[in-house]
Design a protein around this motif. Structure first.
Motif, PDB file in Angstrom:
ATOM      1  N   UNK A 183       0.979  -1.291  -0.083  1.00  0.00           N
ATOM      2  CA  UNK A 183      -0.137  -0.051   0.057  1.00  0.00           C
ATOM      3  C   UNK A 183       0.774   1.338  -0.025  1.00  0.00           C
ATOM      4  N   UNK A 184       1.878   1.260   0.719  1.00  0.00           N
ATOM      5  CA  UNK A 184       2.859   2.204   0.950  1.00  0.00           C
ATOM      6  C   UNK A 184       3.585   2.557  -0.214  1.00  0.00           C
ATOM      7  N   UNK A 185       4.113   1.509  -1.167  1.00  0.00           N
ATOM      8  CA  UNK A 185       4.811   1.662  -2.296  1.00  0.00           C
ATOM      9  C   UNK A 185       3.889   2.399  -3.195  1.00  0.00           C
ATOM     10  N   UNK A 186       2.393   1.838  -3.581  1.00  0.00           N
ATOM     11  CA  UNK A 186       1.715   2.369  -4.363  1.00  0.00           C
ATOM     12  C   UNK A 186       1.381   3.917  -4.164  1.00  0.00           C
ATOM     13  N   UNK A 187       1.219   3.923  -2.769  1.00  0.00           N
ATOM     14  CA  UNK A 187       0.661   5.435  -2.525  1.00  0.00           C
ATOM     15  C   UNK A 187       1.755   6.430  -2.754  1.00  0.00           C
ATOM     16  N   UNK A 188       2.980   5.936  -2.757  1.00  0.00           N
ATOM     17  CA  UNK A 188       4.029   7.075  -2.989  1.00  0.00           C
ATOM     18  C   UNK A 188       4.093   7.262  -4.408  1.00  0.00           C
ATOM     19  N   UNK A 189       3.850   6.116  -5.450  1.00  0.00           N
ATOM     20  CA  UNK A 189       3.534   6.383  -6.809  1.00  0.00           C
ATOM     21  C   UNK A 189       2.643   7.378  -7.214  1.00  0.00           C
ATOM     22  N   UNK A 190       1.376   7.192  -6.434  1.00  0.00           N
ATOM     23  CA  UNK A 190       0.233   8.153  -6.743  1.00  0.00           C
ATOM     24  C   UNK A 190       0.669   9.693  -6.234  1.00  0.00           C
ATOM     25  N   UNK A 191       1.534   9.858  -5.335  1.00  0.00           N
ATOM     26  CA  UNK A 191       1.757  11.016  -4.916  1.00  0.00           C
ATOM     27  C   UNK A 191       2.742  11.528  -5.803  1.00  0.00           C
ATOM     28  N   UNK A 192       3.797  10.655  -6.410  1.00  0.00           N
ATOM     29  CA  UNK A 192       4.770  11.093  -7.490  1.00  0.00           C
ATOM     30  C   UNK A 192       3.961  11.662  -8.705  1.00  0.00           C
ATOM     31  N   UNK A 193       2.947  10.803  -9.123  1.00  0.00           N
ATOM     32  CA  UNK A 193       2.328  11.532 -10.460  1.00  0.00           C
ATOM     33  C   UNK A 193       1.504  12.605 -10.087  1.00  0.00           C
ATOM     34  N   UNK A 194       0.891  12.813  -8.883  1.00  0.00           N
ATOM     35  CA  UNK A 194       0.103  14.122  -8.761  1.00  0.00           C
ATOM     36  C   UNK A 194       0.949  15.413  -8.549  1.00  0.00           C
ATOM     37  N   UNK A 195       2.062  15.264  -7.871  1.00  0.00           N
ATOM     38  CA  UNK A 195       3.043  16.080  -7.818  1.00  0.00           C
ATOM     39  C   UNK A 195       3.575  16.660  -9.028  1.00  0.00           C
TER      40      UNK A 195
ATOM     41  N   UNK B 257       9.237  15.699  -8.206  1.00  0.00           N
ATOM     42  CA  UNK B 257       9.462  14.534  -7.220  1.00  0.00           C
ATOM     43  C   UNK B 257       9.818  13.587  -7.853  1.00  0.00           C
ATOM     44  N   UNK B 258      10.581  12.701  -6.941  1.00  0.00           N
ATOM     45  CA  UNK B 258      10.971  11.105  -7.489  1.00  0.00           C
ATOM     46  C   UNK B 258      11.030  10.236  -6.056  1.00  0.00           C
ATOM     47  N   UNK B 259      10.726   8.880  -6.565  1.00  0.00           N
ATOM     48  CA  UNK B 259      10.609   8.075  -5.702  1.00  0.00           C
ATOM     49  C   UNK B 259      11.869   7.611  -5.400  1.00  0.00           C
ATOM     50  N   UNK B 260      12.637   7.281  -4.092  1.00  0.00           N
ATOM     51  CA  UNK B 260      14.022   7.156  -3.975  1.00  0.00           C
ATOM     52  C   UNK B 260      13.938   6.086  -3.020  1.00  0.00           C
ATOM     53  N   UNK B 261      15.270   5.305  -2.778  1.00  0.00           N
ATOM     54  CA  UNK B 261      15.140   4.318  -1.753  1.00  0.00           C
ATOM     55  C   UNK B 261      16.717   4.302  -1.135  1.00  0.00           C
ATOM     56  N   UNK B 262      16.694   3.968   0.093  1.00  0.00           N
ATOM     57  CA  UNK B 262      17.667   3.770   0.840  1.00  0.00           C
ATOM     58  C   UNK B 262      18.351   2.375   0.797  1.00  0.00           C
ATOM     59  N   UNK B 263      19.527   2.085   0.763  1.00  0.00           N
ATOM     60  CA  UNK B 263      20.130   0.826   0.806  1.00  0.00           C
ATOM     61  C   UNK B 263      20.811   0.566   2.277  1.00  0.00           C
ATOM     62  N   UNK B 264      20.749  -0.261   2.958  1.00  0.00           N
ATOM     63  CA  UNK B 264      21.437  -0.278   4.599  1.00  0.00           C
ATOM     64  C   UNK B 264      20.510   0.551   5.359  1.00  0.00           C
ATOM     65  N   UNK B 265      20.972   0.590   6.432  1.00  0.00           N
ATOM     66  CA  UNK B 265      20.254   1.247   7.458  1.00  0.00           C
ATOM     67  C   UNK B 265      20.312   3.106   7.496  1.00  0.00           C
ATOM     68  N   UNK B 266      21.372   3.330   7.009  1.00  0.00           N
ATOM     69  CA  UNK B 266      21.316   4.873   6.705  1.00  0.00           C
ATOM     70  C   UNK B 266      22.338   5.197   5.360  1.00  0.00           C
ATOM     71  N   UNK B 267      22.196   6.391   4.991  1.00  0.00           N
ATOM     72  CA  UNK B 267      23.020   6.903   3.930  1.00  0.00           C
ATOM     73  C   UNK B 267      23.562   8.316   4.074  1.00  0.00           C
ATOM     74  N   UNK B 268      24.857   8.198   4.886  1.00  0.00           N
ATOM     75  CA  UNK B 268      25.439   9.300   5.481  1.00  0.00           C
ATOM     76  C   UNK B 268      25.585  10.239   4.326  1.00  0.00           C
ATOM     77  N   UNK B 269      25.963  10.117   3.363  1.00  0.00           N
ATOM     78  CA  UNK B 269      26.197  11.280   2.340  1.00  0.00           C
ATOM     79  C   UNK B 269      25.086  11.607   1.793  1.00  0.00           C
ATOM     80  N   UNK B 270      23.956  11.405   1.720  1.00  0.00           N
ATOM     81  CA  UNK B 270      22.855  11.738   1.038  1.00  0.00           C
ATOM     82  C   UNK B 270      22.540  13.199   1.388  1.00  0.00           C
ATOM     83  N   UNK B 271      22.408  13.630   2.687  1.00  0.00           N
ATOM     84  CA  UNK B 271      22.229  14.953   2.954  1.00  0.00           C
ATOM     85  C   UNK B 271      23.343  15.980   2.617  1.00  0.00           C
TER      86      UNK B 271
END
Length: 250
Positions: free
Chosen positions: A17-29, A40-54
C-alpha cells in the motif's frame, strides 16, 4: 476518504500500500501540484542509513538557489497551513541522517528540498527503529531539508506519544498525544528554529491534505486525500475487503 485501520493488514500488505501510494503522490505532484522548477522522485535507501545523502544534496545555509521562484508555492504569511498545531523547536543542536520515500528536488541541479515519509509498522516496533527514523527526520531538517511525515499507525510501547513526540524531544519539546486522535500527520520546516505543523487524526477521520515546504516561507499542498482514495480503490480486492471490513459487534 476516512482513514482506515491499518493494523488489519500485515506488514507486507501495508508495504505494498505504502509503495503504491508513493507512486500516486509522485504522479500528482509532477502533474502540476508543484511550481515550475521542482520535481518529485521515488527514491530508496540501501542499508540502515545513507550518511552522504544530505551532505551531497541538501542546500547550504547561504544557498539562495533553493529559494522558491516568484509565484511558486503557497506563502505562509498569507495562507498558513490549516492544521491543528504549530510547534517551534528552539533546542535544536544535533546532527544525524536520512527504504523508499518521495524526494522533492530543484530542477536546476537536483538539489534536495523535501522528503515525504510514510511510516511503517517497522519504524516504531522497537526503540532502535524509532531512534533510526527520528534520526533521519532530525538530521534532514537540520541539514535544511523539509520533511512531511505520514503516520497512520497507532502508538507503540516504543513511541507511546507517537513519532512527533520523539522527534520534538530531540529539540527539547514535550508533545503529548491525545488518545482520542492517536494518528498524526506532521510537516517539519527546516527553519531556525525548526517548526512543525501537526495534524492529529483518528481512524475514521477524513484524511486532509498537508503542506510540504519548499523554503521556510512557502509550501505546496500535498494531495494526500485524493491519492489515498485512489490507492484504496486500486488496492487488491481481498486486502481492500479486510481493510474496509466493519468492526465486529460485541
Amino acid at each position: 476518504m476516512p482513514v482506515h485501520d491499518f493494523t488489519r493488514l500485515s506488514s507486507d500488505a501495508f508495504r505494498g500500500f505504502h509503495n503504491a501510494w508513493l507512486t500516486r503522490l509522485y504522479d500528482a505532484l509532477n502533474a502540476g501540484a508543484m511550481p515550475n522548477g521542482y520535481y518529485a522522485m521515488i527514491e530508496s535507501e540501501t542499508g540502515e542509513v545513507v550518511p552522504d545523502l544530505l551532505a551531497l544534496h541538501a542546500p547550504a545555509a547561504d544557498d539562495k538557489s533553493a529559494d522558491v521562484p516568484p509565484g511558486g508555492g503557497v506563502a505562509v504569511a498569507t495562507a498558513p497551513p490549516p492544521v491543528a498545531e504549530r510547534r517551534e523547536y528552539r533546542g535544536a543542536a544535533r546532527t544525524r541522517t536520512p527504504r523508499k520515500y518521495l524526494a522533492v528536488r530543484r530542477a536546476d541541479g537536483g538539489r534536495l528540498v523535501g522528503l515525504v515519509e510514510v511510516v511503517s509498522r517497522a519504524n516504531k516496533d522497537r526503540p532502535a527503529s524509532v531512534a533510526q527514523f527520528v534520526g533521519k527526520v532530525v538530521s534532514a531538517v537540520e541539514a535544511g531539508v523539509h520533511v512531511l511525515v505520514i503516520d497512520l499507525y497507532p502508538p507503540t510501547p516504543s513511541a507511546p506519544d507517537g513519532l512527533p513526540a520523539e522527534i520534538g524531544a530531540e529539540w527539547g519539546d514535550e508533545y503529548r498525544l491525545n488518545p482520542a486522535t492517536p494518528l498524526t500527520l506532521a510537516s517539519y520546516v527546516a527553519d531556525d528554529p525548526p517548526v512543525a505543523y501537526i495534524q492529529p487524526l483518528a481512524v475514521g477521520d477524513d484524511l486532509p491534505d498537508m503542506p510540504l515546504f519548499l523554503d521556510p516561507g512557502h509550501y505546496v499542498n500535498v494531495p494526500l486525500a485524493a491519492t489515498y482514495a485512489e490507492n484504496v480503490a486500486r488496492f487488491p480486492a481481498p486486502l481492500r475487503r479486510a481493510l474496509e471490513a466493519m468492526p465486529e459487534q460485541t
